[in-house]
Design a protein around this motif. Structure first.
Motif, PDB file in Angstrom:
ATOM      1  N   UNK A  85     -20.102  35.504  64.639  1.00 35.98           N
ATOM      2  CA  UNK A  85     -19.064  35.533  65.666  1.00 35.98           C
ATOM      3  C   UNK A  85     -19.530  34.723  66.869  1.00 35.98           C
ATOM      4  N   UNK A  86     -18.831  33.649  67.177  1.00 33.47           N
ATOM      5  CA  UNK A  86     -19.263  32.736  68.226  1.00 33.47           C
ATOM      6  C   UNK A  86     -19.361  33.413  69.584  1.00 33.47           C
ATOM      7  N   UNK A 151     -26.363  26.121  67.985  1.00 33.95           N
ATOM      8  CA  UNK A 151     -25.421  25.612  68.987  1.00 33.95           C
ATOM      9  C   UNK A 151     -25.705  26.204  70.371  1.00 33.95           C
ATOM     10  N   UNK A 152     -26.064  27.488  70.424  1.00 32.58           N
ATOM     11  CA  UNK A 152     -26.271  28.141  71.714  1.00 32.58           C
ATOM     12  C   UNK A 152     -27.751  28.306  72.066  1.00 32.58           C
ATOM     13  N   UNK A 157     -32.902  25.559  74.273  1.00 31.92           N
ATOM     14  CA  UNK A 157     -34.263  25.079  74.014  1.00 31.92           C
ATOM     15  C   UNK A 157     -34.362  23.602  74.388  1.00 31.92           C
ATOM     16  N   UNK A 158     -33.302  22.852  74.095  1.00 29.28           N
ATOM     17  CA  UNK A 158     -33.303  21.413  74.394  1.00 29.28           C
ATOM     18  C   UNK A 158     -33.311  21.135  75.895  1.00 29.28           C
ATOM     19  N   UNK A 159     -32.995  22.143  76.703  1.00 32.63           N
ATOM     20  CA  UNK A 159     -32.979  21.968  78.152  1.00 32.63           C
ATOM     21  C   UNK A 159     -34.337  22.235  78.795  1.00 32.63           C
ATOM     22  N   UNK A 160     -35.292  22.745  77.997  1.00 32.10           N
ATOM     23  CA  UNK A 160     -36.636  22.975  78.526  1.00 32.10           C
ATOM     24  C   UNK A 160     -37.315  21.650  78.855  1.00 32.10           C
TER      25      UNK A 160
END
Length: 304
Positions: A85-86, A151-152, A157-160
């Motif tokens: 569930x998104x 996706x979330x 993690x990619x923003x670290x």
């Protein structure tokens, strides 16, 4: 002499612990109260990380969180999340970021465990009898659920500043075809023999596809994605099944021994890590260590 040897051993152990440290790393584990999920959590906590437990079983989460916190003297949290569930995943992501301020790693471990009742005339594990609703649930939990978690949680993690790691739990059956002879039972007709369900191969192969995609998607942001593909894991299977799989594993071991001899000469850092930061090396080894805590069926000894 013995005291000197012991001192050297302790020094080496300290160096290894430092090398593989996950100190203050926030690691999300889906399917955290299952067989492998628990082992992942133990491995992360043992090396100083904080495993964030995601599952749909509220009581199991409560009980296991208590075990982990008391054993490792940490403050982990269990969250009831429906990863198919998104909105559920999105909401939980906000909660985790508010509390921990970051996410360093994600272990996509969750899988469906359907209870399909067979009849005297029909075995529902077989492709020709396999229920469509179970097909959909299996794909929803493992593929759709993994996608939503990436996706979330993965996006954060990619923003670290230094990225992080995503580990997808696949299987050897994501790479090879299942040997259905392993599941064969006596006194049952060929059309009603139990088999490894088709969805297992499909979802585990799909996870490897997701891993390939992600391996380059956030590479510039320092996010590394890898898949683990373990073989059979012992869960109190019958002695006959264990013997069959052990026999298969022994023959496989002999056939690949020459390849392994070559592979063992390859330097791990260059091939596996590619000069990546120590954080990934730590996570990868910690997850690998979790499997060492599970007794595998394949003994690699010649069967008697």
């Amino acid at each position: 002499m013995e005291a000197k040897h012991k001192q050297s051993f302790n020094f080496q152990k300290m160096k290894i612990n430092k090398l593989f440290s996950l100190e203050k790393k926030i690691v999300i584990i889906t399917g955290a109260t299952g067989l492998m999920g628990k082992q992942h959590a133990h491995a992360i906590a043992a090396y100083g990380g904080i495993p964030i437990l995601i599952d749909i079983n509220k009581k199991a989460l409560k009980d296991f969180s208590k075990v982990i916190n008391e054993m490792y003297n940490i403050n982990t949290t269990g969250y009831v999340v429906n990863i198919t569930n998104e909105e559920s995943v999105k909401k939980n992501c906000k909660i985790i970021i508010k509390k921990y301020k970051k996410i360093d790693a994600l272990i996509n471990n969750a899988a469906n465990n359907p209870k399909v009742e067979n009849t005297d005339d029909i075995n529902f594990s077989r492709l020709e009898n396999f229920p469509l609703d179970i097909w959909q649930k299996d794909l929803d939990v493992t593929l759709k659920g993994t996608f939503l978690c990436i996706k979330y949680y993965g996006f954060l993690i990619s923003k670290n500043q230094n990225g992080g790691s995503i580990v997808n739990i696949s299987s050897d059956l994501g790479l090879i075809a299942p040997d259905q002879r392993l599941y064969k039972k006596n006194l049952i007709s060929s059309i009603n023999q139990p088999v490894k369900p088709i969805t297992y191969s499909v979802i585990k192969t799909g996870l490897i596809g997701l891993t390939r995609y992600l391996a380059t998607y956030w590479a510039d942001q320092g996010v590394r994605c890898n898949a683990l593909s373990p073989g059979g894991i012992y869960t109190n299977q019958s002695e006959e099944f264990v013997k069959r799989l052990s026999l298969e594993a022994w023959h496989l071991e002999r056939s690949v021994s020459a390849i392994r001899a070559v592979v063992s000469q390859i330097k791990i850092k260059r091939v596996l890590l590619g000069g990546s930061s120590i954080s990934f090396r730590s996570l990868f080894v910690a997850v690998r260590l979790s499997f060492s805590a599970i007794q595998t069926i394949a003994t690699f000894h010649p069967p008697s």
